[in-house]
Design a protein around this motif. Structure first.
Motif, PDB file in Angstrom:
ATOM      1  N   ARG A 105      -9.572  -4.792  -1.799  1.00 24.46           N
ATOM      2  CA  ARG A 105      -8.363  -4.105  -1.340  1.00 24.46           C
ATOM      3  C   ARG A 105      -7.206  -4.264  -2.309  1.00 24.46           C
ATOM      4  O   ARG A 105      -6.486  -3.306  -2.588  1.00 24.46           O
ATOM      5  CB  ARG A 105      -7.961  -4.643   0.036  1.00 24.46           C
ATOM      6  CG  ARG A 105      -6.718  -3.935   0.574  1.00 24.46           C
ATOM      7  CD  ARG A 105      -6.279  -4.456   1.907  1.00 24.46           C
ATOM      8  NE  ARG A 105      -5.168  -3.658   2.431  1.00 24.46           N
ATOM      9  CZ  ARG A 105      -4.399  -4.031   3.428  1.00 24.46           C
ATOM     10  NH1 ARG A 105      -4.608  -5.189   4.048  1.00 24.46           N
ATOM     11  NH2 ARG A 105      -3.411  -3.251   3.833  1.00 24.46           N
TER      12      ARG A 105
ATOM     13  N   PRO B 206      -5.666   0.446   0.099  1.00 25.42           N
ATOM     14  CA  PRO B 206      -5.609  -0.318  -1.149  1.00 25.42           C
ATOM     15  C   PRO B 206      -4.179  -0.605  -1.588  1.00 25.42           C
ATOM     16  O   PRO B 206      -3.268   0.192  -1.358  1.00 25.42           O
ATOM     17  CB  PRO B 206      -6.334   0.586  -2.152  1.00 25.42           C
ATOM     18  CG  PRO B 206      -6.261   1.956  -1.562  1.00 25.42           C
ATOM     19  CD  PRO B 206      -6.277   1.775  -0.087  1.00 25.42           C
ATOM     20  N   VAL B 207      -4.010  -1.751  -2.236  1.00 26.44           N
ATOM     21  CA  VAL B 207      -2.703  -2.191  -2.732  1.00 26.44           C
ATOM     22  C   VAL B 207      -2.782  -2.279  -4.253  1.00 26.44           C
ATOM     23  O   VAL B 207      -3.592  -3.038  -4.793  1.00 26.44           O
ATOM     24  CB  VAL B 207      -2.318  -3.558  -2.123  1.00 26.44           C
ATOM     25  CG1 VAL B 207      -0.992  -4.051  -2.706  1.00 26.44           C
ATOM     26  CG2 VAL B 207      -2.249  -3.468  -0.604  1.00 26.44           C
ATOM     27  N   GLU B 208      -1.929  -1.500  -4.919  1.00 27.63           N
ATOM     28  CA  GLU B 208      -1.978  -1.440  -6.381  1.00 27.63           C
ATOM     29  C   GLU B 208      -0.895  -2.288  -7.048  1.00 27.63           C
ATOM     30  O   GLU B 208      -1.001  -2.599  -8.234  1.00 27.63           O
ATOM     31  CB  GLU B 208      -1.815   0.019  -6.841  1.00 27.63           C
ATOM     32  CG  GLU B 208      -2.819   0.993  -6.241  1.00 27.63           C
ATOM     33  CD  GLU B 208      -4.195   0.898  -6.878  1.00 27.63           C
ATOM     34  OE1 GLU B 208      -4.332   0.198  -7.908  1.00 27.63           O
ATOM     35  OE2 GLU B 208      -5.122   1.525  -6.337  1.00 27.63           O
ATOM     36  N   ILE B 209       0.150  -2.664  -6.315  1.00 32.35           N
ATOM     37  CA  ILE B 209       1.249  -3.405  -6.948  1.00 32.35           C
ATOM     38  C   ILE B 209       0.848  -4.871  -7.128  1.00 32.35           C
ATOM     39  O   ILE B 209      -0.098  -5.352  -6.492  1.00 32.35           O
ATOM     40  CB  ILE B 209       2.556  -3.279  -6.134  1.00 32.35           C
ATOM     41  CG1 ILE B 209       2.456  -4.036  -4.801  1.00 32.35           C
ATOM     42  CG2 ILE B 209       2.905  -1.818  -5.895  1.00 32.35           C
ATOM     43  CD1 ILE B 209       3.782  -4.079  -4.038  1.00 32.35           C
TER      44      ILE B 209
ATOM     45  N   LYS C  66      -5.820  -4.554  -5.773  1.00 37.79           N
ATOM     46  CA  LYS C  66      -6.343  -4.139  -7.072  1.00 37.79           C
ATOM     47  C   LYS C  66      -5.610  -4.751  -8.263  1.00 37.79           C
ATOM     48  O   LYS C  66      -6.014  -4.538  -9.409  1.00 37.79           O
ATOM     49  CB  LYS C  66      -6.263  -2.604  -7.174  1.00 37.79           C
ATOM     50  CG  LYS C  66      -6.927  -1.867  -6.011  1.00 37.79           C
ATOM     51  CD  LYS C  66      -8.399  -2.230  -5.863  1.00 37.79           C
ATOM     52  CE  LYS C  66      -9.068  -1.424  -4.765  1.00 37.79           C
ATOM     53  NZ  LYS C  66     -10.486  -1.791  -4.576  1.00 37.79           N
ATOM     54  N   ASN C  67      -4.542  -5.492  -7.984  1.00 43.27           N
ATOM     55  CA  ASN C  67      -3.744  -6.042  -9.080  1.00 43.27           C
ATOM     56  C   ASN C  67      -3.335  -7.476  -8.739  1.00 43.27           C
ATOM     57  O   ASN C  67      -2.156  -7.786  -8.611  1.00 43.27           O
ATOM     58  CB  ASN C  67      -2.524  -5.160  -9.324  1.00 43.27           C
ATOM     59  CG  ASN C  67      -1.734  -5.560 -10.555  1.00 43.27           C
ATOM     60  OD1 ASN C  67      -2.172  -6.383 -11.361  1.00 43.27           O
ATOM     61  ND2 ASN C  67      -0.544  -5.000 -10.703  1.00 43.27           N
TER      62      ASN C  67
ATOM     63  N   ASP D 180       3.903   1.528  -1.227  1.00 42.85           N
ATOM     64  CA  ASP D 180       4.468   1.575  -2.582  1.00 42.85           C
ATOM     65  C   ASP D 180       5.558   2.635  -2.716  1.00 42.85           C
ATOM     66  O   ASP D 180       5.452   3.595  -3.486  1.00 42.85           O
ATOM     67  CB  ASP D 180       3.351   1.828  -3.599  1.00 42.85           C
ATOM     68  CG  ASP D 180       3.799   1.570  -5.044  1.00 42.85           C
ATOM     69  OD1 ASP D 180       4.891   0.989  -5.229  1.00 42.85           O
ATOM     70  OD2 ASP D 180       3.058   1.940  -5.967  1.00 42.85           O
TER      71      ASP D 180
ATOM     72  N   GLU E   9     -10.371  -8.616  -3.794  1.00 39.95           N
ATOM     73  CA  GLU E   9     -10.236  -7.539  -4.778  1.00 39.95           C
ATOM     74  C   GLU E   9     -10.749  -6.192  -4.267  1.00 39.95           C
ATOM     75  O   GLU E   9     -10.478  -5.162  -4.878  1.00 39.95           O
ATOM     76  CB  GLU E   9     -10.957  -7.920  -6.069  1.00 39.95           C
ATOM     77  CG  GLU E   9     -10.191  -8.970  -6.880  1.00 39.95           C
ATOM     78  CD  GLU E   9     -10.967  -9.481  -8.072  1.00 39.95           C
ATOM     79  OE1 GLU E   9     -12.206  -9.234  -8.130  1.00 39.95           O
ATOM     80  OE2 GLU E   9     -10.359 -10.129  -8.945  1.00 39.95           O
TER      81      GLU E   9
ATOM     82  N   THR F 183       0.063  -8.630  -6.828  1.00 38.63           N
ATOM     83  CA  THR F 183      -0.199  -9.366  -5.593  1.00 38.63           C
ATOM     84  C   THR F 183      -0.534 -10.817  -5.894  1.00 38.63           C
ATOM     85  O   THR F 183      -1.310 -11.108  -6.810  1.00 38.63           O
ATOM     86  CB  THR F 183      -1.370  -8.722  -4.823  1.00 38.63           C
ATOM     87  OG1 THR F 183      -1.047  -7.368  -4.499  1.00 38.63           O
ATOM     88  CG2 THR F 183      -1.669  -9.486  -3.552  1.00 38.63           C
TER      89      THR F 183
ATOM     90  N   ALA G 266       0.820  -1.206   0.000  1.00 36.92           N
ATOM     91  CA  ALA G 266       0.000   0.000   0.000  1.00 36.92           C
ATOM     92  C   ALA G 266       0.860   1.264   0.000  1.00 36.92           C
ATOM     93  O   ALA G 266       0.539   2.248  -0.672  1.00 36.92           O
ATOM     94  CB  ALA G 266      -0.932  -0.010   1.215  1.00 36.92           C
TER      95      ALA G 266
END
Length: 386
Positions: free
Chosen positions: A349, A324-327, A351-352, A195, A347, A329, A193
């Motif tokens: 939380r 949220p976590v965008e990297i 997002k990828n 990042d 999903e 996962t 999160a």
């Protein structure tokens, strides 16, 4: 926030014999309570099993064996923001290996990963390929194991995540990956999160995310089972978390004074949270050796970590980080995990998600309980991030 990081120092675990003698003396003088009034684990870890473990710990257990196993790998200390962090740093023979930080939780320790170090660092020697190789960094959480104990408040999941970024930077890794379960999953998710640019992907074997409205209103059969397990945990299995998140200091006096109490406090969870059969046949030694259970307990007892480990609950349990976590996962669901979020649940939380898999057997302490399956999941998840 910039973390102040000191020089990396070599470290060898060398327990004074006087501490082991004191432990044996305390074990010999254990005052047990009366037997539980049920025939199972419903009131907690049974008296007969605690008596067995105490006798074995006193008369047959060999700490020097575990000490040697830990010292067989490079151990280090580094001061981060005023607290010494202990970590194992095991480099792969493969030059192109990915740097990977593995984070344990409570009531675990770096001992959880011992059986995974060889396959993850040297996959060619363990049925894998060179592309599956990792340089491993395995830290003890602040207040756990051989790490120092924070003397001030503020050491939350978020701060630990920032500290791990500082640690990997200090080791010279500008592109790395992170993995964790339990608190380790929360720290790893917080790394994702935040990042900060160094971490390129994460893998968790416990998904911490709030169930969406769709799951609560129209759950699938799998989600119904997950919600039921979570409800059972909250109703009958979460007393430890309430105590540690509100009064870790008071609990700490008992855990600091009684090795049998510290052992029972921990081993109960290796029964409750592991895939060690159902009903009367359920027993932690169905999946863990007695020695390995006590190896893990020793990292708490020798370091007087009952109170200091509980304080992480005081900092972070009541309001868990759900940013949220965008990297990229990866998620692995072991069937006896406390929280088994479905993909649509996860999903909300993460997002990828590039890898999402259910495993046939295993529980909360996946790396220690099912090391072969755990290694396979780690390899597959990070392979999906190529």
């Amino acid at each position: 926030m910039t973390m102040e990081t000191g020089p990396i120092r070599d470290f060898t675990i060398d327990t004074p014999q006087s501490e082991l003698d004191d432990l044996n003396d305390r074990l010999a003088r254990t005052r047990f309570p009366e037997k539980e009034t049920v025939e199972d684990w419903a009131q907690g870890i049974p008296l007969a099993y605690v008596e067995e473990l105490v006798a074995y710990w006193r008369d047959d257990y060999d700490w020097r064996r575990c000490e040697a196993a830990l010292n067989a790998h490079p151990n280090h200390l580094v001061e981060i923001d005023g607290v010494d962090i202990h970590f194992l740093h095991v480099r792969s023979p493969e030059a192109d290996a990915r740097p990977l930080i593995l984070t344990h939780g409570w009531p675990g320790s770096v001992v959880e990963f011992l059986d995974c170090i060889g396959p993850l660092t040297d996959p060619v020697a363990h049925g894998g390929t060179a592309e599956d190789a990792f340089h491993l960094v395995i830290p003890s959480l602040p207040g756990y194991g051989f790490s120092g104990k924070p003397a001030e408040t503020g050491w939350s999941v978020e701060k630990i995540a920032e500290s791990w970024h500082a640690l990997m930077t200090a080791l010279g890794y500008d592109a790395w990956y992170a993995q964790g379960g339990d608190w380790g999953a929360m720290v790893t998710s917080a790394i994702g999160a935040q990042d900060k640019g160094g971490c390129k992907g994460i893998h968790v074997n416990m998904i911490v995310a709030a169930p969406p409205k769709a799951v609560m209103e129209n759950p699938t059969e799998e989600e119904q089972q997950a919600l039921a397990r979570l409800a059972l945990y909250r109703a009958k299995g979460a007393g430890y978390s309430k105590q540690q998140s509100t009064r870790p200091q008071t609990l700490g006096y008992a855990l600091a004074d009684s090795p049998s109490g510290q052992m029972a406090w921990i081993v109960e969870k290796f029964h409750d949270w592991s895939d060690c059969d159902e009903g009367e046949g359920a027993h932690p030694e169905n999946v863990f050796s007695r020695d390995r259970l006590l190896d893990n307990v020793m990292l708490y007892w020798l370091n007087n970590a009952g109170a200091s480990s509980g304080r992480l609950y005081w900092h972070s349990f009541g309001s868990p980080n759900l940013d949220p976590v965008e990297i990229p996962t990866g998620c692995s669901l072991f069937p006896h995990e406390i929280m088994r979020a479905s993909r649509r649940w996860a999903e909300t939380r993460f997002k990828n998600i590039v890898y999402f898999e259910s495993v046939e057997r295993g529980g909360h302490f996946a790396a220690m309980e099912r090391p072969e399956a755990f290694v396979g999941e780690v390899r597959a998840a990070f392979r999906a991030m190529d």
